[in-house]
Design a protein around this motif. Structure first.
Motif, PDB file in Angstrom:
ATOM      1  N   SER A   1       2.389   0.123   6.921  1.00 35.17           N
ATOM      2  CA  SER A   1       1.005   0.489   7.229  1.00 35.17           C
ATOM      3  C   SER A   1       0.661   0.089   8.653  1.00 35.17           C
ATOM      4  O   SER A   1       1.102  -0.949   9.155  1.00 35.17           O
ATOM      5  CB  SER A   1       0.040  -0.190   6.253  1.00 35.17           C
ATOM      6  OG  SER A   1       0.023  -1.596   6.453  1.00 35.17           O
ATOM      7  N   ALA A   2      -0.116   0.931   9.300  1.00 31.84           N
ATOM      8  CA  ALA A   2      -0.517   0.635  10.675  1.00 31.84           C
ATOM      9  C   ALA A   2      -1.279  -0.682  10.747  1.00 31.84           C
ATOM     10  O   ALA A   2      -1.110  -1.457  11.698  1.00 31.84           O
ATOM     11  CB  ALA A   2      -1.375   1.777  11.217  1.00 31.84           C
ATOM     12  N   SER A   3      -2.087  -0.975   9.733  1.00 35.22           N
ATOM     13  CA  SER A   3      -2.890  -2.199   9.773  1.00 35.22           C
ATOM     14  C   SER A   3      -2.016  -3.445   9.706  1.00 35.22           C
ATOM     15  O   SER A   3      -2.255  -4.420  10.431  1.00 35.22           O
ATOM     16  CB  SER A   3      -3.904  -2.210   8.625  1.00 35.22           C
ATOM     17  OG  SER A   3      -3.246  -2.140   7.365  1.00 35.22           O
ATOM     18  N   SER A   4      -0.978  -3.432   8.868  1.00 33.78           N
ATOM     19  CA  SER A   4      -0.116  -4.610   8.776  1.00 33.78           C
ATOM     20  C   SER A   4       0.720  -4.783  10.033  1.00 33.78           C
ATOM     21  O   SER A   4       0.925  -5.907  10.504  1.00 33.78           O
ATOM     22  CB  SER A   4       0.790  -4.518   7.540  1.00 33.78           C
ATOM     23  OG  SER A   4       1.694  -3.435   7.634  1.00 33.78           O
ATOM     24  N   ASN A   5       1.176  -3.682  10.596  1.00 33.86           N
ATOM     25  CA  ASN A   5       1.968  -3.762  11.823  1.00 33.86           C
ATOM     26  C   ASN A   5       1.146  -4.347  12.962  1.00 33.86           C
ATOM     27  O   ASN A   5       1.628  -5.184  13.735  1.00 33.86           O
ATOM     28  CB  ASN A   5       2.487  -2.371  12.195  1.00 33.86           C
ATOM     29  CG  ASN A   5       3.312  -2.387  13.465  1.00 33.86           C
ATOM     30  OD1 ASN A   5       4.211  -3.202  13.639  1.00 33.86           O
ATOM     31  ND2 ASN A   5       3.011  -1.463  14.361  1.00 33.86           N
TER      32      ASN A   5
ATOM     33  N   ASP B   1      -0.578   7.515   8.962  1.00 36.57           N
ATOM     34  CA  ASP B   1      -1.085   6.204   8.577  1.00 36.57           C
ATOM     35  C   ASP B   1      -0.009   5.119   8.677  1.00 36.57           C
ATOM     36  O   ASP B   1      -0.283   3.951   8.424  1.00 36.57           O
ATOM     37  CB  ASP B   1      -1.613   6.241   7.142  1.00 36.57           C
ATOM     38  CG  ASP B   1      -2.859   7.113   7.005  1.00 36.57           C
ATOM     39  OD1 ASP B   1      -3.605   7.222   7.995  1.00 36.57           O
ATOM     40  OD2 ASP B   1      -3.073   7.677   5.915  1.00 36.57           O
ATOM     41  N   LEU B   2       1.218   5.547   9.025  1.00 39.40           N
ATOM     42  CA  LEU B   2       2.335   4.612   9.106  1.00 39.40           C
ATOM     43  C   LEU B   2       2.680   4.307  10.558  1.00 39.40           C
ATOM     44  O   LEU B   2       2.660   5.201  11.412  1.00 39.40           O
ATOM     45  CB  LEU B   2       3.577   5.195   8.431  1.00 39.40           C
ATOM     46  CG  LEU B   2       3.721   5.200   6.905  1.00 39.40           C
ATOM     47  CD1 LEU B   2       3.755   3.794   6.355  1.00 39.40           C
ATOM     48  CD2 LEU B   2       2.661   6.032   6.246  1.00 39.40           C
ATOM     49  N   ASP B   3       2.996   3.061  10.838  1.00 41.31           N
ATOM     50  CA  ASP B   3       3.617   2.669  12.090  1.00 41.31           C
ATOM     51  C   ASP B   3       5.085   2.379  11.821  1.00 41.31           C
ATOM     52  O   ASP B   3       5.465   2.017  10.699  1.00 41.31           O
ATOM     53  CB  ASP B   3       2.983   1.396  12.665  1.00 41.31           C
ATOM     54  CG  ASP B   3       1.681   1.656  13.397  1.00 41.31           C
ATOM     55  OD1 ASP B   3       1.285   2.838  13.526  1.00 41.31           O
ATOM     56  OD2 ASP B   3       1.055   0.676  13.837  1.00 41.31           O
TER      57      ASP B   3
ATOM     58  N   GLU C   1       0.837  -1.201   0.000  1.00 38.25           N
ATOM     59  CA  GLU C   1       0.000   0.000   0.000  1.00 38.25           C
ATOM     60  C   GLU C   1       0.873   1.252   0.000  1.00 38.25           C
ATOM     61  O   GLU C   1       1.976   1.262   0.551  1.00 38.25           O
ATOM     62  CB  GLU C   1      -0.908   0.004   1.235  1.00 38.25           C
ATOM     63  CG  GLU C   1      -1.876  -1.170   1.312  1.00 38.25           C
ATOM     64  CD  GLU C   1      -2.949  -1.118   0.240  1.00 38.25           C
ATOM     65  OE1 GLU C   1      -3.284   0.008  -0.198  1.00 38.25           O
ATOM     66  OE2 GLU C   1      -3.442  -2.174  -0.159  1.00 38.25           O
ATOM     67  N   THR C   2       0.356   2.319  -0.607  1.00 31.25           N
ATOM     68  CA  THR C   2       1.052   3.598  -0.646  1.00 31.25           C
ATOM     69  C   THR C   2       0.257   4.631   0.136  1.00 31.25           C
ATOM     70  O   THR C   2      -0.982   4.679   0.042  1.00 31.25           O
ATOM     71  CB  THR C   2       1.245   4.077  -2.098  1.00 31.25           C
ATOM     72  OG1 THR C   2       2.046   3.112  -2.805  1.00 31.25           O
ATOM     73  CG2 THR C   2       1.951   5.426  -2.149  1.00 31.25           C
ATOM     74  N   PHE C   3       0.962   5.464   0.892  1.00 29.84           N
ATOM     75  CA  PHE C   3       0.312   6.433   1.763  1.00 29.84           C
ATOM     76  C   PHE C   3       0.922   7.814   1.574  1.00 29.84           C
ATOM     77  O   PHE C   3       2.097   7.946   1.214  1.00 29.84           O
ATOM     78  CB  PHE C   3       0.468   6.016   3.235  1.00 29.84           C
ATOM     79  CG  PHE C   3      -0.156   4.682   3.563  1.00 29.84           C
ATOM     80  CD1 PHE C   3      -1.482   4.591   3.946  1.00 29.84           C
ATOM     81  CD2 PHE C   3       0.590   3.520   3.452  1.00 29.84           C
ATOM     82  CE1 PHE C   3      -2.053   3.357   4.236  1.00 29.84           C
ATOM     83  CE2 PHE C   3       0.032   2.286   3.739  1.00 29.84           C
ATOM     84  CZ  PHE C   3      -1.292   2.200   4.127  1.00 29.84           C
TER      85      PHE C   3
END
Length: 237
Positions: free
Chosen positions: A181-185, A139-141, A132-134
């Motif tokens: 990405s926060a979701s993947s982390n 939105d990043l962890d 994913e690109t942000f």
């Protein structure tokens, strides 16, 4: 997909950013070497420097062969034993006015601009874990490749607090810190490769190699299921 910058490109990028934000147009990159210190960590083993560079499967397997295989789950883990997060900021500063989190965002992003506090206000970030690109830093962890709880289970329970702090803020000795990405982390949590791999399958080889390099650099053990999973990933690379 952008490459992860080398240390030289990190310094050059930070030099450009700081020149833009400080207004000191006469400050050269060589001058910045006096104020920028990316080497905020030092591994508690003899393996130090910029990491071992285990970027190919054969090198990664050779490092994996040298890791201890142990089944351990020592009690007493607490995230505060790895000082790095305090009031929303990384506790170990990488340079004047820039925290370790901010340095990772600068290093892993493209066209990143920061404010007077070194906080990224614009840029583009590619999350290696899920593709994913942000465009929003929030939105990043910043993921620890080897999670802190996993490090504790793998040998960090015997370290001093200072050694654990260096591990938690390791920018230079191993590929430990990643902007993802926060979701993947949060999906990863504290799981090892026997339990979790990135959703983006094309990144599995690099993920396994990076995981092994961190464990090698910091003299951490693997358990049998983790070792098996790493060998399976590398066998397909």
């Amino acid at each position: 997909m952008p490459d992860r910058p080398t240390a030289g490109r990190v310094l050059a990028g930070l030099a450009g950013v700081l020149l833009l934000t400080s207004g000191c147009s006469d400050l050269s990159p060589s001058d910045l070497s006096d104020v920028i210190d990316l080497d905020v960590s030092q591994a508690p083993t003899d393996s130090q420097g910029g990491g071992t560079g285990a970027s190919d499967p054969d090198s990664a397997l050779a490092l994996l062969d040298g890791l201890r295989v142990e089944e351990a789950d020592p009690p007493g883990y607490d995230r505060s034993l790895f000082p790095h997060w305090e009031s929303g900021l990384w506790s170990e500063e990488a340079q004047d006015d820039c925290t370790a989190r901010q340095v990772v965002l600068l290093r892993d992003g493209e066209n990143v601009e920061v404010d007077e506090d070194c906080q990224p206000v614009s840029g583009t970030w590619y999350s290696e874990y899920d593709g994913e690109t942000f465009t929003e830093a929030g939105d990043l962890d910043i993921d620890h490749m080897v999670p802190l709880a996993e490090a504790w289970r793998s040998g960090a329970d015997t370290w001093t607090t200072e050694e654990r702090e260096r591990f938690a803020n390791d920018l230079d000795t191993s590929p430990q810190l990643w902007a993802v990405s926060a979701s993947s982390n949060r999906s990863k949590s504290d799981e090892d490769p026997g339990e979790w791999l990135p959703p983006l399958e094309s990144f599995h080889c690099e993920y396994a190699a990076a995981w092994i390099e961190v464990k090698h650099t910091w003299d951490l053990a693997v358990n049998s299921a983790e070792e098996t999973a790493l060998r399976e990933v590398l066998s397909g690379c």
